[in-house]
Scaffold this active site. Structure first.
Site, PDB file in Angstrom:
ATOM      1  CG  ASN A  10      -1.901   1.043   1.321  1.00  0.00           C
ATOM      2  OD1 ASN A  10      -1.635   2.169   0.904  1.00  0.00           O
ATOM      3  ND2 ASN A  10      -3.061   0.733   1.851  1.00  0.00           N
ATOM      4  CE  LYS A  13      -1.619  -0.688   5.570  1.00  0.00           C
ATOM      5  NZ  LYS A  13      -1.341  -2.083   5.939  1.00  0.00           N
ATOM      6  CG  ASP A  65      -3.199  -6.258   9.092  1.00  0.00           C
ATOM      7  OD1 ASP A  65      -2.929  -6.344   7.875  1.00  0.00           O
ATOM      8  OD2 ASP A  65      -4.316  -6.560   9.549  1.00  0.00           O
ATOM      9  CG  PHE A 139      -4.862   4.595   1.785  1.00  0.00           C
ATOM     10  CD1 PHE A 139      -5.134   3.427   2.477  1.00  0.00           C
ATOM     11  CD2 PHE A 139      -3.953   5.496   2.333  1.00  0.00           C
ATOM     12  CE1 PHE A 139      -4.520   3.147   3.683  1.00  0.00           C
ATOM     13  CE2 PHE A 139      -3.325   5.220   3.552  1.00  0.00           C
ATOM     14  CZ  PHE A 139      -3.612   4.041   4.219  1.00  0.00           C
ATOM     15  N   GLY A 140      -8.252   3.760   0.995  1.00  0.00           N
ATOM     16  CA  GLY A 140      -9.106   2.858   1.755  1.00  0.00           C
ATOM     17  C   GLY A 140     -10.392   3.511   2.244  1.00  0.00           C
ATOM     18  CG  HIS A 167      -5.325   4.354  12.244  1.00  0.00           C
ATOM     19  ND1 HIS A 167      -5.648   5.527  11.608  1.00  0.00           N
ATOM     20  CD2 HIS A 167      -5.225   3.427  11.264  1.00  0.00           C
ATOM     21  CE1 HIS A 167      -5.753   5.303  10.308  1.00  0.00           C
ATOM     22  NE2 HIS A 167      -5.498   4.040  10.072  1.00  0.00           N
ATOM     23  NE  ARG A 168      -0.708   3.052   8.197  1.00  0.00           N
ATOM     24  CZ  ARG A 168      -1.993   3.203   7.803  1.00  0.00           C
ATOM     25  NH1 ARG A 168      -2.480   4.399   7.527  1.00  0.00           N
ATOM     26  NH2 ARG A 168      -2.767   2.154   7.675  1.00  0.00           N
TER      27      ARG A 168
HETATM   28  P1  ITT Z   1      -0.575  -4.297   3.267  1.00  0.00           P
HETATM   29  O1  ITT Z   1       0.122  -4.765   2.039  1.00  0.00           O
HETATM   30  O2  ITT Z   1       0.297  -3.468   4.163  1.00  0.00           O
HETATM   31  O3  ITT Z   1      -1.279  -5.401   4.028  1.00  0.00           O
HETATM   32  P2  ITT Z   1      -3.292  -3.346   2.836  1.00  0.00           P
HETATM   33  O4  ITT Z   1      -3.842  -2.114   2.169  1.00  0.00           O
HETATM   34  O5  ITT Z   1      -3.798  -4.695   2.411  1.00  0.00           O
HETATM   35  O6  ITT Z   1      -1.708  -3.276   2.744  1.00  0.00           O
HETATM   36  P3  ITT Z   1      -4.339  -3.720   5.557  1.00  0.00           P
HETATM   37  O7  ITT Z   1      -4.679  -5.155   5.346  1.00  0.00           O
HETATM   38  O8  ITT Z   1      -3.639  -3.335   6.818  1.00  0.00           O
HETATM   39  O9  ITT Z   1      -3.457  -3.153   4.382  1.00  0.00           O
HETATM   40  O10 ITT Z   1      -5.584  -2.759   5.438  1.00  0.00           O
HETATM   41  C1  ITT Z   1      -6.868  -3.133   5.718  1.00  0.00           C
HETATM   42  C2  ITT Z   1      -7.832  -2.279   4.966  1.00  0.00           C
HETATM   43  O11 ITT Z   1      -8.037  -1.075   5.698  1.00  0.00           O
HETATM   44  C3  ITT Z   1      -7.407  -1.892   3.560  1.00  0.00           C
HETATM   45  O12 ITT Z   1      -8.550  -1.923   2.728  1.00  0.00           O
HETATM   46  C4  ITT Z   1      -6.905  -0.481   3.728  1.00  0.00           C
HETATM   47  O13 ITT Z   1      -7.118   0.284   2.553  1.00  0.00           O
HETATM   48  C5  ITT Z   1      -7.748   0.027   4.881  1.00  0.00           C
HETATM   49  N1  ITT Z   1      -6.973   0.979   5.657  1.00  0.00           N
HETATM   50  C6  ITT Z   1      -5.834   0.736   6.348  1.00  0.00           C
HETATM   51  N2  ITT Z   1      -5.361   1.868   6.874  1.00  0.00           N
HETATM   52  C7  ITT Z   1      -6.224   2.852   6.515  1.00  0.00           C
HETATM   53  C8  ITT Z   1      -6.263   4.239   6.722  1.00  0.00           C
HETATM   54  O14 ITT Z   1      -5.301   4.871   7.374  1.00  0.00           O
HETATM   55  N3  ITT Z   1      -7.271   4.926   6.197  1.00  0.00           N
HETATM   56  C9  ITT Z   1      -8.244   4.311   5.511  1.00  0.00           C
HETATM   57  N4  ITT Z   1      -8.274   3.011   5.245  1.00  0.00           N
HETATM   58  C10 ITT Z   1      -7.270   2.276   5.741  1.00  0.00           C
END
Ligand code: ITT
Length: 186
Positions: A10, A13, A65, A139-140, A167-168
């Protein structure tokens, strides 16, 4: 400057982690690698599996994570946040929250590893789920998460504002402090 390898798929991140660790004199190298995410019940278990999968990398290695937890949905999507978002996007969350409290929190568990030593650091931010997605940053789930005390979503704010309270950033600042203190593994 100390070097640290951050392993994740990601880029959002990686950007946040690099910005948070910079003031601690830590230079972050992002390594894009897909890591196994077992169907575990806690972020800590997922992080332990991710750390097992980066044992081949030298030096200090960081993984993390994260998940979005909605108490009125018994913590869902939680550890399943990534799978859920990929398949369903935001629609079902809005649907489920029509008649339920909208409180939510993000949680990150970061795992630092060097050789056989490892340590974990957690961070959380509380907030609520917006009525509709807003904003193009981040993102996310950022377009639907409004932190406590804000009227806008994370995705409507510049990354520096998100990094002040997220959180991060809270988990990663603990990593920075532990590294600056010289004994990150206790
Ligand atoms: P990794 O390769 O590091 O695992 P990932 O995007 O799959 O990357 P996670 O499994 O930790 O990471 O993330 C879980 C979900 O939560 C994923 O859909 C992210 O986009 C979302 N997420 C994680 N951190 C976020 C944030 O700070 N803001 C919004 N969404 C977040």
């Amino acid at each position: 400057m100390t070097d640290l390898t951050f392993v994740s798929t990601n880029p959002g991140k990686a950007r946040e982690v690099a910005a948070v660790l910079h003031p601690y004199g830590v230079r972050v190298r992002w390594k894009r690698r897909e890591l196994p995410e077992p169907q575990a019940s806690t972020l800590e278990e997922v992080v332990a599996a991710k750390l097992d999968a980066v044992r081949d990398l030298r030096g200090r290695v960081l993984v993390e994570d994260s998940g979005l937890f909605i108490p009125s949905l018994r913590g869902f999507p939680g550890v399943y946040s990534a799978h859920f978002l990929k398949i369903w996007k935001f629609g079902p969350i809005f649907e489920l929250l029509r008649a339920r409290p909208r409180g939510a929190y993000f949680r990150t568990v970061a795992g630092l590893q060097e050789g056989r030593r490892r340590a974990m650091f957690a961070g959380e931010v509380r907030g609520s789920i917006a009525r509709r997605p807003a904003g193009r940053n981040g993102f996310g789930y950022d377009p639907i998460f409004v932190p406590v005390g804000w009227v806008r979503t994370f995705a409507e704010a510049p990354v520096e504002a998100k990094n002040r309270i997220s959180h991060r950033s809270r988990a990663i600042r603990k990593v920075g402090e532990a590294m600056a203190g010289g004994r990150p593994f206790g």
